[in-house]
Design a protein around this motif. Structure first.
Motif, PDB file in Angstrom:
ATOM      1  N   ASP A 206       0.818  -1.225   0.000  1.00 16.08           N
ATOM      2  CA  ASP A 206       0.000   0.000   0.000  1.00 16.08           C
ATOM      3  C   ASP A 206       0.846   1.267   0.000  1.00 16.08           C
ATOM      4  OD1 ASP A 206      -2.228  -1.534   0.007  1.00 16.08           O
ATOM      5  OD2 ASP A 206      -2.505  -1.461   2.190  1.00 16.08           O
ATOM      6  N   GLU A 207       2.074   1.151   0.513  1.00 18.87           N
ATOM      7  CA  GLU A 207       2.933   2.330   0.588  1.00 18.87           C
ATOM      8  C   GLU A 207       3.247   2.890  -0.799  1.00 18.87           C
ATOM      9  OE1 GLU A 207       6.240   2.370   3.687  1.00 18.87           O
ATOM     10  OE2 GLU A 207       5.482   0.328   3.787  1.00 18.87           O
ATOM     11  N   ILE A 208       3.288   1.996  -1.797  1.00 15.18           N
ATOM     12  CA  ILE A 208       3.589   2.453  -3.168  1.00 15.18           C
ATOM     13  C   ILE A 208       2.538   3.450  -3.622  1.00 15.18           C
ATOM     14  CG2 ILE A 208       3.784   1.721  -5.587  1.00 15.18           C
ATOM     15  CD1 ILE A 208       5.699  -0.154  -4.681  1.00 15.18           C
ATOM     16  N   GLU A 209       1.270   3.078  -3.395  1.00 12.33           N
ATOM     17  CA  GLU A 209       0.188   3.964  -3.800  1.00 12.33           C
ATOM     18  C   GLU A 209       0.288   5.301  -3.057  1.00 12.33           C
ATOM     19  OE1 GLU A 209      -4.454   3.167  -4.120  1.00 12.33           O
ATOM     20  OE2 GLU A 209      -3.192   1.400  -4.501  1.00 12.33           O
ATOM     21  N   MET A 210       0.679   5.211  -1.785  1.00 11.84           N
ATOM     22  CA  MET A 210       0.823   6.410  -0.962  1.00 11.84           C
ATOM     23  C   MET A 210       1.917   7.320  -1.524  1.00 11.84           C
ATOM     24  SD  MET A 210       0.602   5.680   3.068  1.00 11.84           S
ATOM     25  CE  MET A 210       2.264   6.220   3.418  1.00 11.84           C
ATOM     26  N   GLY A 216       2.226  13.197  -6.910  1.00 12.54           N
ATOM     27  CA  GLY A 216       1.292  13.964  -7.744  1.00 12.54           C
ATOM     28  C   GLY A 216       1.321  15.458  -7.466  1.00 12.54           C
ATOM     29  N   PRO A 217       1.085  15.854  -6.187  1.00 11.10           N
ATOM     30  CA  PRO A 217       1.062  17.297  -5.893  1.00 11.10           C
ATOM     31  C   PRO A 217       2.448  17.942  -5.828  1.00 11.10           C
ATOM     32  CG  PRO A 217       0.340  16.006  -3.989  1.00 11.10           C
ATOM     33  CD  PRO A 217       0.780  15.050  -5.026  1.00 11.10           C
ATOM     34  N   LEU A 218       3.506  17.150  -5.979  1.00  7.67           N
ATOM     35  CA  LEU A 218       4.863  17.707  -5.963  1.00  7.67           C
ATOM     36  C   LEU A 218       5.056  18.516  -7.240  1.00  7.67           C
ATOM     37  CD1 LEU A 218       7.497  17.411  -4.207  1.00  7.67           C
ATOM     38  CD2 LEU A 218       8.220  15.710  -5.845  1.00  7.67           C
ATOM     39  N   GLU A 219       5.131  19.852  -7.095  1.00  3.96           N
ATOM     40  CA  GLU A 219       5.119  20.690  -8.301  1.00  3.96           C
ATOM     41  C   GLU A 219       6.502  21.036  -8.824  1.00  3.96           C
ATOM     42  OE1 GLU A 219       2.582  23.899  -7.237  1.00  3.96           O
ATOM     43  OE2 GLU A 219       0.802  22.893  -8.027  1.00  3.96           O
ATOM     44  N   SER A 220       7.502  20.961  -7.962  1.00  2.00           N
ATOM     45  CA  SER A 220       8.852  21.251  -8.456  1.00  2.00           C
ATOM     46  C   SER A 220       9.888  20.570  -7.580  1.00  2.00           C
ATOM     47  CB  SER A 220       9.103  22.757  -8.475  1.00  2.00           C
ATOM     48  OG  SER A 220       9.421  23.205  -7.172  1.00  2.00           O
ATOM     49  N   LEU A 221      11.096  20.484  -8.093  1.00  2.00           N
ATOM     50  CA  LEU A 221      12.200  19.875  -7.335  1.00  2.00           C
ATOM     51  C   LEU A 221      12.898  20.924  -6.482  1.00  2.00           C
ATOM     52  CD1 LEU A 221      13.676  17.596 -10.132  1.00  2.00           C
ATOM     53  CD2 LEU A 221      12.258  16.913  -8.221  1.00  2.00           C
ATOM     54  N   GLY A 222      12.446  22.164  -6.580  1.00  2.00           N
ATOM     55  CA  GLY A 222      13.060  23.254  -5.828  1.00  2.00           C
ATOM     56  C   GLY A 222      12.924  24.541  -6.630  1.00  2.00           C
ATOM     57  N   GLU A 223      13.079  25.650  -5.954  1.00  2.00           N
ATOM     58  CA  GLU A 223      12.948  26.932  -6.646  1.00  2.00           C
ATOM     59  C   GLU A 223      14.327  27.567  -6.782  1.00  2.00           C
ATOM     60  OE1 GLU A 223      10.834  31.261  -6.111  1.00  2.00           O
ATOM     61  OE2 GLU A 223      10.651  29.772  -4.518  1.00  2.00           O
ATOM     62  N   VAL A 224      14.625  28.051  -7.954  1.00  2.00           N
ATOM     63  CA  VAL A 224      15.910  28.714  -8.170  1.00  2.00           C
ATOM     64  C   VAL A 224      15.736  30.189  -7.793  1.00  2.00           C
ATOM     65  CG1 VAL A 224      17.689  29.286  -9.836  1.00  2.00           C
ATOM     66  CG2 VAL A 224      16.454  27.130 -10.043  1.00  2.00           C
ATOM     67  N   ILE A 225      16.533  30.649  -6.825  1.00  2.00           N
ATOM     68  CA  ILE A 225      16.393  32.033  -6.399  1.00  2.00           C
ATOM     69  C   ILE A 225      17.683  32.810  -6.620  1.00  2.00           C
ATOM     70  CG2 ILE A 225      14.558  31.683  -4.686  1.00  2.00           C
ATOM     71  CD1 ILE A 225      16.791  31.600  -2.562  1.00  2.00           C
ATOM     72  N   VAL A 226      17.523  34.117  -6.824  1.00  5.90           N
ATOM     73  CA  VAL A 226      18.674  34.994  -7.023  1.00  5.90           C
ATOM     74  C   VAL A 226      18.926  35.724  -5.705  1.00  5.90           C
ATOM     75  CG1 VAL A 226      19.555  36.975  -8.294  1.00  5.90           C
ATOM     76  CG2 VAL A 226      18.107  35.300  -9.456  1.00  5.90           C
ATOM     77  N   VAL A 227      20.112  35.571  -5.153  1.00  3.68           N
ATOM     78  CA  VAL A 227      20.451  36.224  -3.888  1.00  3.68           C
ATOM     79  C   VAL A 227      21.456  37.336  -4.172  1.00  3.68           C
ATOM     80  CG1 VAL A 227      21.422  35.900  -1.592  1.00  3.68           C
ATOM     81  CG2 VAL A 227      20.092  34.069  -2.646  1.00  3.68           C
ATOM     82  N   LYS A 228      21.094  38.569  -3.797  1.00  5.22           N
ATOM     83  CA  LYS A 228      22.024  39.685  -4.006  1.00  5.22           C
ATOM     84  C   LYS A 228      22.864  39.847  -2.747  1.00  5.22           C
ATOM     85  CE  LYS A 228      19.688  42.335  -7.507  1.00  5.22           C
ATOM     86  NZ  LYS A 228      18.312  41.784  -7.606  1.00  5.22           N
ATOM     87  N   LYS A 229      24.191  39.755  -2.934  1.00  4.68           N
ATOM     88  CA  LYS A 229      25.082  39.831  -1.771  1.00  4.68           C
ATOM     89  C   LYS A 229      25.337  41.282  -1.389  1.00  4.68           C
ATOM     90  CE  LYS A 229      28.218  36.455  -3.040  1.00  4.68           C
ATOM     91  NZ  LYS A 229      29.454  35.739  -2.827  1.00  4.68           N
TER      92      LYS A 229
END
Ligand SMILES: [Zn+2]
Ligand SMILES: [Zn+2]
Length: 239
Positions: A206-210, A216-229
Motif C-alpha cells: 500500500d505504501e507504493i500507492e501512498m 502527484g502534488p509535488l510541483e517542483s524539485l526546488g525553486e531557483v532564487i537569485v540572492v544579491k550579496k
C-alpha cells in the motif's frame, strides 16, 4: 593618452544671460554671472568672486587632484567590470551545481527503485521455481503409481491364465492387496494439499500507492532564487 581633438575655446560669459562670469558657487562647482546669483544661487553659501578663486587656485594642483580623481574612478569602474565578469563565471558554475544537486537525489531514487524491482523479480522467480518443482515432483509421483497400476493390469492377465487355480488365486490375491494400497493412496490424496490448484498473485504494498499519491502534488524539485550579496566595493574604496 593625448587627445587629438582641438582645444575648445571656453566661454567666459554666461550662456543664459550673456553676462560676464563674476562669481563662483562652490556648492554647484559653477561660475556664475550676477543674474545667475540672484536667480539660481540665492540660497547658496560661500559665493566667491571668480577672480579671487582663480587667483587662489594653483592650476597644477587642480590638474593633479583631478587626475587622481579620474584615475580612482577608472579603477573603481574597472574593478566593477572585473567583479561582474567573475560573477558571470560563478553563477554559471552555480547553475551547473544546482542542476547536479537536483539530479543526484533523483538518481538515488531511481537506483533504489531499480534495486526493488530487481529483488521483486528475483523473489517471483524463486517462488515460481519452488512451486514448479513441487508440482512436477507430484506429477512424477502420480505417474509412478499409474505405471504400477498398468503393470498390475498386465499381471492380472498373466495370473488368471495360470493352469493351477490355487496359483491364480494367490496371484489375484496379491494384486488385490496392491490395488488396495493404491486405493488408500488415492483416498489420501483427497486431503493432500498438493492436489489443490495454486495461483500466484501479487499482494500490493500500500505504501507504493501512498508514495505515488504524494508525488502527484509535488510541483517542483526546488525553486531557483537569485540572492544579491552585500556590496562592499564602495565601502572599501571609501576607507
Ligand atoms: Zn547667468
Ligand atoms: Zn549655487
Amino acid at each position: 593618452m593625448a587627445s587629438s581633438k582641438p582645444i575648445p575655446c571656453l566661454n567666459t560669459e554666461c550662456d543664459k544671460h550673456s553676462q560676464q562670469f563674476n562669481w563662483y558657487c562652490p556648492s554647484h562647482l559653477k561660475p556664475c554671472c550676477d543674474e545667475c546669483i540672484s536667480t539660481s544661487h540665492s540660497k547658496c553659501t560661500g559665493i566667491k568672486s571668480l577672480a579671487r578663486v582663480v587667483e587662489e587656485t594653483t592650476i597644477q594642483k587642480s590638474k593633479e587632484s583631478l587626475e587622481k580623481d579620474i584615475n580612482s574612478l577608472i579603477n573603481l569602474l574597472a574593478e566593477m567590470v572585473n567583479n561582474k565578469s567573475r560573477n558571470i563565471k560563478t553563477i554559471e558554475q552555480q547553475c551547473e551545481d544546482i542542476k547536479k544537486s537536483v539530479v543526484e537525489p533523483r538518481n538515488e531514487i531511481d537506483q533504489h527503485l531499480d534495486n526493488l524491482e530487481k529483488k521483486f523479480c528475483q523473489d517471483t522467480d524463486t517462488i515460481w521455481d519452488k512451486e514448479k518443482l513441487k508440482a512436477t515432483d507430484f506429477i512424477t509421483e502420480i505417474e509412478e503409481k499409474k505405471k504400477n497400476l498398468e503393470e498390475m493390469k498386465d499381471h492380472l492377465h498373466t495370473v488368471i491364465a495360470y493352469k493351477s487355480k490355487l496359483q491364480s488365486f494367490l496371484g489375484v490375491h496379491q494384486i488385490e492387496q496392491e490395488v488396495h494400497q493404491c486405493q488408500q493412496y488415492a483416498e489420501g490424496l483427497e486431503n493432500d494439499e498438493r492436489t489443490r490448484e495454486v495461483d500466484i498473485k501479487l499482494k500490493q504494498n500500500d505504501e507504493i500507492e501512498m508514495i505515488v499519491s504524494k508525488l502527484g502534488p509535488l510541483e517542483s524539485l526546488g525553486e531557483v532564487i537569485v540572492v544579491k550579496k552585500e556590496n562592499n566595493l564602495n565601502k572599501e574604496k571609501q576607507i
